[in-house]
Structure formats: structure tokens, C-alpha cells
Enzyme design. Sequence first.
Site, short mmCIF file in Angstrom:
data_model
loop_
_atom_site.label_atom_id
_atom_site.label_comp_id
_atom_site.label_asym_id
_atom_site.label_seq_id
_atom_site.Cartn_x
_atom_site.Cartn_y
_atom_site.Cartn_z
N HIS A 218 8.30 88.84 38.55
CA HIS A 218 7.36 88.15 37.67
C HIS A 218 8.06 87.14 36.77
CE1 HIS A 218 4.67 91.17 39.12
NE2 HIS A 218 5.31 92.15 38.52
N HIS B 22 0.62 91.65 41.52
CA HIS B 22 1.36 92.17 42.67
C HIS B 22 0.56 91.93 43.94
CE1 HIS B 22 2.11 94.70 39.11
NE2 HIS B 22 3.35 94.48 39.42
#
Lengths: 330, 211
Positions: A56, A218
Site C-alpha cells: 500500500h 486488497h
Amino acid sequence: MKMLINVPETVVADALRGMAACHPELIVDVENRVIVRRDAPVEDKVGLVSGGGSGHEPLHGGFVGPGMLDAACPGEVFTSPVPDQMVRAAAAVDSGKGVLFIIKNYTGDVLNFDMAAELAEDEGIQVAKVLVNDDVAVTDSLYTAGRRGTGATLFVEKIAGAAAAEGAPLERVESIARRVNELSRSFGVALSPCSTPSKGGPTFELPAGELELGVGIHGEPGRERRAMMTSHEIADYAVQVVVEDLRPENPVLLLVNGMGATPQLELYGFAAEVHRALGERQVAVARTLVGNYVTSLDMAGASITLCQVDEDLLRLWDAPVRTAGLRWGA
Amino acid sequence: MSSSEPAVDDTLDTPFFLRWLTAAATSVSREAARLTDLDSAIGDADHGTNMQRGFAAVTEALEKEPPGSPGATLILAGRQLISKVGGASGPLYGTLLRRAGKALGDAEQITPQQLADALRAGVDAVAQLGGAAPGDKTMLDALLPAVEALGGATGSFAAAGEAAEKGALATVPMLARKGRASYLGERSVGHQDPGATSSALLIAALAEAAR
């Protein structure tokens, strides 16, 4: 799928070695997976620790530095870090004023940070926790793990970081962090799936002519799949669901966030549409941040996050910050 | 019950627990790709990799500092899983083994019934930590039938293994309500839960250790 890596097993460690080489203002413990600002613990300051799965970036390691986080714990790709990392981080940044854990609402992150908080308290470190859960795409939290933590994490880390830098006590830093989360909402859109290094390819299927509305960071599924839409239409959809949920009365901070594989050219075009859509709904934008900040590896797409701010929160947002991924005024 | 299974009055010693965890590690390693495939369908495609990393650490730690009792063996293994796995599986499996280990105390030999009770305590702790109930499509759906089978009057490791395997298969038609699979809603139906599958492997390893 071609990736700029050596082998999947060392992707996280290799990235940390890179951070160590490029950012001498950070202490990067590659073996124990902890990134700490070099001057920690800062005397008489509450320590801010966050962490989560890797993939991320720049979240969270890229947000370690004056005005934001004191330490970050990167896990394996899309896997939460373990309590040992968090306890190590807490010990490294605690000046005696306590430590705030900023946790995104994912089962693994929550469980590991909960265990870490208990262990850190056993070591005499005062710990407070704030849970970020801003993703409006998850509507039914009774039968799910609840709203996911996404873009608002950046707002929480920045604003709580500024409060801590001013010398606020743990209780106040915690309540500001909680307030920022309560005043924030996000919505994400995927134009392509993401690929994890260990899988070596896409983690879900998304046909060429379709997009996923309400995707998680995700690649978790969202509200619905539709035929590809224009930037104008996507902005209308995303702004509508966020504004409906937040019902802002004050001006907002706006984050137009890239998921990793969408270029600035597209993000700015999308930002224009988001500004238009907000204007049509009489929502005033106080500040906008555009770029890749809370990414999902190589996913194409974007998310928007709004945070309603008053003068105090806006002042804390504008306060100086100096990190690898976010810096101004310093 | 096979003839090599321990009778009710048989006792289980530390080497039995070492054999159990070693067998579990071997089985997790052998099935890692399948666990990751299952997780790929409804999770984030890392369950096999994570469990393999965790159980490899367990094996290494047990070799390095061999514990002196069954309870200490499970506690050490649980700590390793918490420290090495991450995600939700680390704390959940770590808690399962740690709590079971604590329940055994420092006895050097324990009965199968004591093991059943200890595992029940571990499973209860997992349920509390994860906030899940039977039918939520989680590891509990394999673990609960297993401890019930093991603790029953005719309990055996083989029966526990079968119950766990059946429980894991029974997750296929379920709707996930916990963890990342819960975001799939209806789309989680038709896939076997990876956590219930790895739980079944762990329970099946008990029978292997008894041989």
C-alpha cells in the site's frame, strides 16, 4: 506478469533496504521490519505507530517523520504485521507520554495490534488505539468484518501527528484521531485487478470492459460490477455514495488517491470531475491531495476520501510534515 | 479406532506433542499450495505461505530449545505462530495452541481426555478472539466438531480427524461472515474455507503422531 523484483520471498525486505539506503533520516530495521524516525523517541511527545500489510506504499513507512508517524510496521504483502514488530516500534518511540496505535479495520491488523497493545502495556508503555473504518462500500457490517480502513488512514496519521507534534497528551491525540476517522468516508473503484508477487499474477478477475465499484485496497469486491464508465460518471457515483453517508456541513479535505497503476494525468482529470460533482452538491473543498498514497500494488483505479474539517482540524492538516511520502511547510 | 491409537487410559508425553507439531508442519508444507489456492478464491491468496512460514518456525524453535512438558511445547509453538505468521491466522492459531498449552499446566504426561479438554479451552479462546460462531465459515467449523469428537465417550484421534475434515467440507455452502471473505457476501458460497482446511490438517496430524 513482469515485476521489477528479485524473488517474491524477499520483496518486502528488498524494499526496506531501499528505504534505508534512500532515507538516512529513518532507522530501517530490515530484519525486524520496523521503520522508525531517527530522532525517536522525541522528548515529551506522544508516539504514533501504524502498520499493516505491505503493498500500500507509501502507506505506512512513507509517512514516518516529523509531523506524522514515529514508526511503521510493514507486514508481508497484504498480510498484517505481527505483534513483535509493533511492540518493538512502541518501545522505540515511547518518550514516556504513551503511544497511539493507528489500526486499519482488517481482522488480522486488529488482532495483532490488540495483542501488541497488551504486550506493550506489560512492558510499562501506555497504549491507546484508534480504529480506522472509513470505507462506505461495505454497507452491511452485521454480516461482515465491518467497514474497511482505507484513505482516511492518511488523514488520521497526518492530523493526529500534528497534534502530537504540538505536545498534546495521549488522551487528546487519541480523541482527535478518533474524530478524524468519524468525520471521514472513502470509496474506491478498480479498473484492473492487482497482482501479488507470491501469486505472480492478478488476484482476481476483472474483464477488460468492466470496472469494480467499491473495491477494497486488497482487491476485495465492492458493491457492484458495471461496464466501463467515464471519469465523469465514476466521479458522480463515488461522490454521491460518500456524500450520502457523510452528509458534510463543513468544508472537506479531499484525497484523490491512485491505486498504484493509474497515472497523474488520469488522476488530475478525475480530480476535476470530483470537484465538479462536489460543487454540484454544495460541498466546499478546503484542501485537495492528489496522488498515489494508499495503493493496492499495481491496481488501476482510484479512491476518494472526504474528511469534514473545522478550523482546528484544518490548522493541524496544514501543519508542517516531513516524510518520504508526504511533505510540506518544513 | 485403529489398534495403534492410544486407549483412554494411555498417557501422552512430550515426544508425542513434538511428533504432532512436526506432522502438522509437514502436512501444512505439503498442502501449502492448496491452502493458498483456496484463499485465492475468497481471501487474499496467502494462507498457505503464511502457515508454512509459521510452522517452519515452530519446528525450528522446538529443535532449538526442546520444551520439557506437553504444555510448554504447545505454548512455545503458539508463541512462534503469533510471532511469525501475521494476518488473522497468526493470532488465532497462536491462541489455540497457547491456551491449550496453558490448560495442560506443567504435567509431564497427560491423558487423551485432558488433551480434549485443553483443546476445547483453546478453541473457546479462538472463538472469543475472533468473535466468530459456528456456521460463519471459519476455522471453528472444523475445530469445534473435532474437539467434540475427541472429547466424546468413544473419542479417538481418528474420529477427531474425520470430524474436522467433514467440518471443513461443510464450509463450502456457507456464507462467510468473518474476515476478508465476508466482503464477498453471496460470492463466498461454493468455496471451502482455507482456515477450516488448515485446521483439519492440524487435527489429522494427531492421529499421525499416535502411530
